[in-house]
Write an enzyme that holds these catalytic residues in place. Structure first.
Site, PDB file in Angstrom:
ATOM      1  N   ALA A  90       0.650  -1.134  -0.049  1.00  0.00           N
ATOM      2  CA  ALA A  90       0.120  -0.156  -0.175  1.00  0.00           C
ATOM      3  C   ALA A  90       0.756   1.305   0.036  1.00  0.00           C
ATOM      4  CB  ALA A  90      -0.942  -0.036   1.217  1.00  0.00           C
ATOM      5  N   PHE A 130      -0.937   7.057  -1.622  1.00  0.00           N
ATOM      6  CA  PHE A 130      -2.267   7.469  -2.585  1.00  0.00           C
ATOM      7  C   PHE A 130      -2.961   6.302  -2.845  1.00  0.00           C
ATOM      8  CE2 PHE A 130       0.861  10.533  -3.039  1.00  0.00           C
ATOM      9  CZ  PHE A 130       0.545  11.754  -2.843  1.00  0.00           C
ATOM     10  N   LYS A 189       1.536   1.569  -9.331  1.00  0.00           N
ATOM     11  CA  LYS A 189       1.081   2.545  -8.074  1.00  0.00           C
ATOM     12  C   LYS A 189      -0.249   3.043  -8.526  1.00  0.00           C
ATOM     13  CE  LYS A 189       5.064   3.717  -5.641  1.00  0.00           C
ATOM     14  NZ  LYS A 189       5.803   4.908  -4.728  1.00  0.00           N
ATOM     15  N   SER A 228      11.483  -3.942  -0.578  1.00  0.00           N
ATOM     16  CA  SER A 228      12.444  -2.849  -0.104  1.00  0.00           C
ATOM     17  C   SER A 228      13.565  -3.671   0.513  1.00  0.00           C
ATOM     18  CB  SER A 228      11.547  -2.192   0.672  1.00  0.00           C
ATOM     19  OG  SER A 228      10.976  -2.714   1.652  1.00  0.00           O
ATOM     20  N   ASP A 244      14.952  11.524   2.252  1.00  0.00           N
ATOM     21  CA  ASP A 244      14.429  10.471   3.023  1.00  0.00           C
ATOM     22  C   ASP A 244      15.093   9.133   2.547  1.00  0.00           C
ATOM     23  OD1 ASP A 244      12.948   9.028   4.611  1.00  0.00           O
ATOM     24  OD2 ASP A 244      11.115   9.086   3.593  1.00  0.00           O
TER      25      ASP A 244
HETATM   26  O1  ACK Z   1       8.811  -4.062   0.987  1.00  0.00           O
HETATM   27  P1  ACK Z   1       8.040  -4.180  -0.129  1.00  0.00           P
HETATM   28  O2  ACK Z   1       7.859  -5.542  -0.569  1.00  0.00           O
HETATM   29  O3  ACK Z   1       8.472  -3.134  -1.401  1.00  0.00           O
HETATM   30  O4  ACK Z   1       6.638  -3.426   0.116  1.00  0.00           O
HETATM   31  C1  ACK Z   1       6.661  -1.994  -0.455  1.00  0.00           C
HETATM   32  C2  ACK Z   1       5.150  -1.934  -1.100  1.00  0.00           C
HETATM   33  O5  ACK Z   1       5.449  -1.972  -2.465  1.00  0.00           O
HETATM   34  C3  ACK Z   1       4.701  -0.724  -1.036  1.00  0.00           C
HETATM   35  O6  ACK Z   1       5.569   0.403  -1.402  1.00  0.00           O
HETATM   36  C4  ACK Z   1       6.653  -2.508  -2.792  1.00  0.00           C
HETATM   37  N1  ACK Z   1       7.427  -2.054  -3.926  1.00  0.00           N
HETATM   38  C5  ACK Z   1       6.959  -0.591  -4.248  1.00  0.00           C
HETATM   39  N2  ACK Z   1       8.046  -0.283  -5.632  1.00  0.00           N
HETATM   40  C6  ACK Z   1       8.019  -1.619  -6.167  1.00  0.00           C
HETATM   41  C7  ACK Z   1       8.654  -1.974  -7.328  1.00  0.00           C
HETATM   42  N3  ACK Z   1       9.059  -1.144  -8.174  1.00  0.00           N
HETATM   43  N4  ACK Z   1       9.062  -3.340  -7.470  1.00  0.00           N
HETATM   44  C8  ACK Z   1       8.628  -4.018  -6.380  1.00  0.00           C
HETATM   45  N5  ACK Z   1       8.224  -3.865  -5.173  1.00  0.00           N
HETATM   46  C9  ACK Z   1       7.710  -2.409  -4.995  1.00  0.00           C
HETATM   47  C10 ACK Z   1       7.631  -2.314  -1.606  1.00  0.00           C
END
Ligand code: ACK
Length: 968
Positions: free
Chosen positions: A628, A631, A652, A705, A745
């Site tokens: 999530a 937005f 997104k 992440s 950040d």
């Molecule tokens: O830690 P995560 O698995 O990596 O959980 C967050 C979640 O979406 C909310 O931001 C994942 N995320 C964001 N952008 C990407 C992306 N480009 N590729 C894979 N995961 C993403 C992020």
């Protein structure tokens, strides 16, 4: 005498009363009868002596057939010695025989008036002999088998009723070796009726087990087992020699080995039956016949393999169980990117892989003169990376091509059966003309610090010209510092040069298809004094360095200026929005590409249009929600743009019911991200703004992440791998700082990791620091800031700069080296601010090389100008990677609190508190107990992660080091 008769008649009476039945005599399957007195129809022919002893009598069975038996009852006289001897009994190969006797015996007490010499037992003997017709055997020659007593004797009751009990006794005789033997019964004064004598031996009956046939087997003489070898049943083969043991009591024991039905046959009960048509069995195995795999058939019985249908094949490595397959269709949608004399080719896998997963690609290269002459093979001068044939991925880099030459590349998809098919391989062909050079036609010293160049593009460009790239550097300084400028025009004034210095310039074109070749080098020395305007023939030089250029005229230059509508003095790279400058050196020259804040646009939608590509929603396939965002949801999915490969993307979306401001803020991230192009910055694929929901599409990062990824993989990476991660992040940050973008950040949670462990900086939303980051906290000045990651000057007076990003980078280094530990652990934000102000800095994480901790400390210098620049950080990390021995020196293990008194406190101190129960249940309850704990003990108690094992063992070492100080 009368009394004897009376007793004898009693015996007979009772004997007939018992009515033993021949017809009912069913012997067990594993017993072979050698003699059965009850089945003899005539005289038994046994010898009885003296003649007044045993007496043969006949009684009728239930079918009124006479039945032979013997009785004796000379109880009134002492010194009885009555013998009854059977005829010779052939042993029939048996070594051990059994004698089963059925008899009745009178209880002496029940016979009134009998003397004390009355007996209630008799003896049984045998004599082994090869002679079947001995008429006399001495008593002393007999071997005694046993003295036989009745289990039940019979007694006359008060009411005159007689209760009759038939006794059955079985005895065995072992280790017989002669042809046969005689049995003898000795009576010494009892009242006996010998109702039946049966002599038998035991055998293990013929059996089929594990598809092996075992013959009838006579049991052994003593109690030993008889080993028997089995023979495989028809249509079966030996898998392991089948054996069994025949036990003394006629049972089969311990089956070993087995047979299996041969190919084309399957087991059915105890035999092998043929595989029916349409089925097959390939090996001698326990399996049943299987249905023919796809695209194959078996018309006959007993098939050991199914035949492929026409057009389908089986490769030598394929097993008969695998489907027959065919060669693949052609690869699809080839795309290429040209870079000078290299071309990167990519294509989609074939629609039809032929039913196989082993598709590879072969690339053929031909050079085509284009003048009607035939194309010819490219020869060995051309290089293919990773290789030309047997490519496992649908891409190849072809280099060392000739400039300005037509090439034809054919890509064939090949699989394991391509060579078996007589039909030609399917292929897709790409025709490419390699980069053409640009002709520089004018170089002019513009002033003491600027130069003007003009050129014209290639004659036959490979697609529409997108822009030109001008590279320049001080003569002989290329390796240290060079600058790349980009422009859409064919003329450029390069400013900010050093007076009186010789520069080298080169120009190349970029078309839709990629980069062309650089033209030759142009050297030009800037003057020591400012020059006058263009046109002064003394100052201008016309030079053609192109290999492809035609006749070049000064008129062209003039025309070119007219067409471009620019006055030479007006051309300033930094003012021309079409031009961008990428600096790859230390000196930041005017005209460098800088990041443009979306708010500087009057119309924010224009910023989106300028920096992000609009994507048709139909090209996107959303697959699952992965998180999530501020937005709305973040999903993963696929993006397939026309004539591009399908790629995985993150999507997104902006949730419904948004305000205009929210839409602007949401899309601002795309306008920022779209300005970046770097391998360590998350790449924007495009946006969907023309339909709802509004979406931002970025490349997909399989490992999510960095903070979560590190926690999940605690202790799993080598130091070099961790430094590689840090190097990537620093390189991305260098790029951002070169573009004058301040992230604000930077934290492991805002770095994404892909499947190759490449880390990319993400999270560029405008409002994110304020709203999105759960770590952000309000400061006394009202701003919302992620305190633990932020430099003191940014917290105190919002001084956010690339130097404050460097501070955050130091914290990210600490997060990486501690596998996602929370900076400053559970200290409150206020305590962190206070501690930093008082000079406290995070200690080195466990096992962190000294050099890396030192680099962190440098990033955390109070004075921001004392901190290293990102460029320096990248260089430092590169040096460490090149020289891994510099990473050997580990910073002191973060020393646990010396005052620890218990194992639990110690585990908390080394931040391994999660293992308290493991230690307690393994009996490690005092500190002295853990001083000599070993790696294998740790594993046994459930500490299996290598990183945790290391942490605990280094914690033990530090306990040792503290030695006497530790209270144990
Ligand atoms: O830690 P995560 O698995 O990596 O959980 C967050 C979640 O979406 C909310 O931001 C994942 N995320 C964001 N952008 C990407 C992306 N480009 N590729 C894979 N995961 C993403 C992020």
């Amino acid at each position: 005498m009368a009394l004897v008769w009376m007793y004898t008649s009693l015996l007979i009476f009772h004997f007939s009363f018992l009515k033993p039945s021949r017809a009912l005599r069913n012997y067990p399957e594993n017993e072979v009868t050698l003699l059965d007195s009850m089945s003899a129809l005539g005289d038994l022919g046994w010898e009885a002596y003296p003649p007044e002893g045993w007496e043969e009598i006949s009684v009728m069975d239930e079918r009124n057939t006479p039945m032979r038996s013997y009785q004796v009852c000379n109880v009134m006289e002492a010194n009885q010695n009555n013998w009854l001897r059977t005829r010779h009994i052939a042993r029939d190969g048996a070594q051990r025989v059994y004698v089963e006797i059925k008899f009745t015996l009178r209880d002496c007490n029940s016979l009134p008036g009998v003397p004390g010499t009355c007996k209630e037992t008799f003896n049984m003997f045998y004599y082994e002999s090869n002679n079947p017709s001995l008429w006399f055997i001495k008593e002393s020659q007999y071997v005694k088998i046993d003295t036989i007593a009745a289990d039940e004797s019979f007694t006359q009751t008060d009411v005159g009723d007689r209760v009759m009990k038939l006794n059955t006794e079985v005895r065995d005789i072992g280790n017989l070796s002669k042809k046969g033997f005689y049995l003898a019964f000795q009576d010494v004064g009892a009242c006996i009726a010998l109702v039946s004598v049966r002599v038998f031996y035991k055998r293990c009956p013929a059996a089929v087990l594990n598809l092996a046939r075992f013959p009838d087997t006579v049991t052994g003489g003593d109690s030993a087992l008889v080993e028997v070898h089995g023979a495989c049943v028809d249509d079966s083969e030996e898998v392991e020699a089948p054996r069994m043991y025949c036990s003394a009591d006629g049972g089969w024991l311990v089956p070993i080995g087995r047979c299996a039905c041969r190919p084309g046959f399957e087991e059915s009960k105890d035999h092998c039956q043929p595989c029916s048509p349409g089925t097959y069995k390939a090996a001698a195995s326990d399996e049943y016949c299987s249905k023919c795999p796809p695209h194959s058939h078996a018309h006959q019985e007993t098939a050991d393999e199914c035949t492929c249908e026409s057009g389908f094949y089986r490769s030598r490595a394929d097993t008969p169980a695998m489907a027959c397959t065919k060669p693949p269709s052609a690869p699809e949608n080839p795309v290429y990117t040209l870079n000078d004399t290299s071309v990167s080719l990519e294509w989609d896998p074939p629609q039809d892989g032929g039913g196989r997963g082993d598709v590879t690609y072969d690339v053929r290269c031909r050079k085509c003169p284009g003048d009607g002459r035939k194309c010819s093979p490219c020869g060995s001068g051309v290089r293919f990376l990773p290789r030309q044939l047997g490519l496992t991925s649908p891409r190849v880099l072809v280099s060392d091509l000739l400039a300005d030459t037509n090439y034809s590349f054919s890509v064939e998809a090949v699989n394991g059966v391509s060579d078996l098919s007589p039909t030609a391989r399917q292929q897709v062909t790409v025709n490419i003309t390699t980069g053409q050079t640009v002709s520089v036609i004018l170089k002019e010293r513009k002033s003491k610090d600027s130069v003007t160049l003009a050129w014209h593009g290639p004659d036959r460009p490979d697609g529409a010209i997108v822009e030109y790239e001008v590279i320049y550097y001080e003569k002989n300084q290329r390796d240290q510092n060079y600058t790349v400028l980009k422009t859409k025009a064919t003329v450029m004034t390069v400013e900010g040069l050093k007076p009186g210095t010789t520069y080298v310039f080169r120009v190349r074109a970029r078309t839709d298809g990629g980069y062309g070749s650089y033209g030759g080098e142009i050297e030009l020395e800037t003057s020591h004094e400012d020059m006058l305007a263009i046109g002064d023939p003394n100052q201008s030089t016309i030079l053609v360095v192109s290999v492809a250029g035609g006749v070049v005229l000064l008129i062209f230059l003039v025309a070119c200026f007219v067409v471009s509508g620019r006055h030479c003095g007006y051309i300033k790279a930094k003012q021309d929005p079409d031009e961008e400058k990428v600096q790859r050196g230390r000196v930041k020259l005017p005209g460098s590409k800088t990041y443009i804040h979306p708010h500087t646009y009057e119309d924010p939608n224009q910023a989106i249009r300028d920096f992000a590509k609009e994507i048709d929603a139909s090209c996107i396939r959303i697959e699952r929600v992965i998180g999530a965002g501020e937005f709305g949801e973040v999903c993963s999915g696929r993006l397939k743009l026309p004539s591009k490969r399908e790629i995985y993307v993150a999507i997104k979306s902006l949730k419904a019911g948004y305000t205009e401001k929210q839409r602007r803020d949401f899309l601002s991230e795309a306008s920022i991200m779209g300005q970046f192009d770097h391998p360590n910055i998350i790449r924007l694929e495009g946006v969907v703004t023309k339909c709802k929901p509004v979406m931002i599409i970025t490349e997909y990062m399989e490992n999510g992440s960095l903070d979560t990824f590190l926690k999940k993989n605690d202790g799993r990476f080598t130091v070099i791998q961790l430094v590689g991660i840090l190097r990537g992040i620093a390189s991305g940050m260098k790029y951002l700082s070169d573009m004058s973008y301040v992230h604000r950040d930077l934290a492991a949670r805002n770095i994404l990791v892909n499947s190759n462990l490449v880390c990319k900086v993400s999270d560029f939303g405008l409002s994110r620091v304020l709203e999105d980051d759960p770590e952000a906290a309000y400061t006394t000045r009202g701003g919302k800031i992620p305190i633990r990651w932020t430099a003191p000057e940014a917290i105190a007076y919002r001084k956010f700069t690339s130097a404050s990003d460097v501070w955050s980078y130091g914290i990210v280094m600490w997060e990486v080296m501690s596998y996602g530990e929370r900076p400053y652990w559970e200290m409150s934000n206020q305590d962190v601010i206070k501690a930093i102000d008082e000079g406290y800095r995070l200690p080195a994480p466990m096992d962190c090389p000294v050099v890396l901790h030192q680099l962190m400390l440098n990033c955390w210098e109070k004075g921001r100008s004392d901190r290293p620049k990102f460029g320096q950080i990248v260089n430092t990390l590169d040096k460490l990677i090149r020289n891994p021995s510099s990473l050997k020196d580990l910073a002191n293990v973060s020393t646990p609190d010396l005052s620890v008194g218990t194992v639990d406190e110690w585990l908390d101190a080394i931040r391994m508190g999660q293992y308290k129960e493991n230690f307690a249940s393994a009996g490690y309850v005092t500190l002295d107990a853990i001083l000599y704990i070993s790696l294998s003990e740790l594993s046994k108690m459930g500490v299996t992660l290598v990183g945790h094992q290391k942490k605990i063992l280094s914690g033990v070492q530090s306990l040792h080091a503290q030695g006497s100080q530790v209270q144990v």
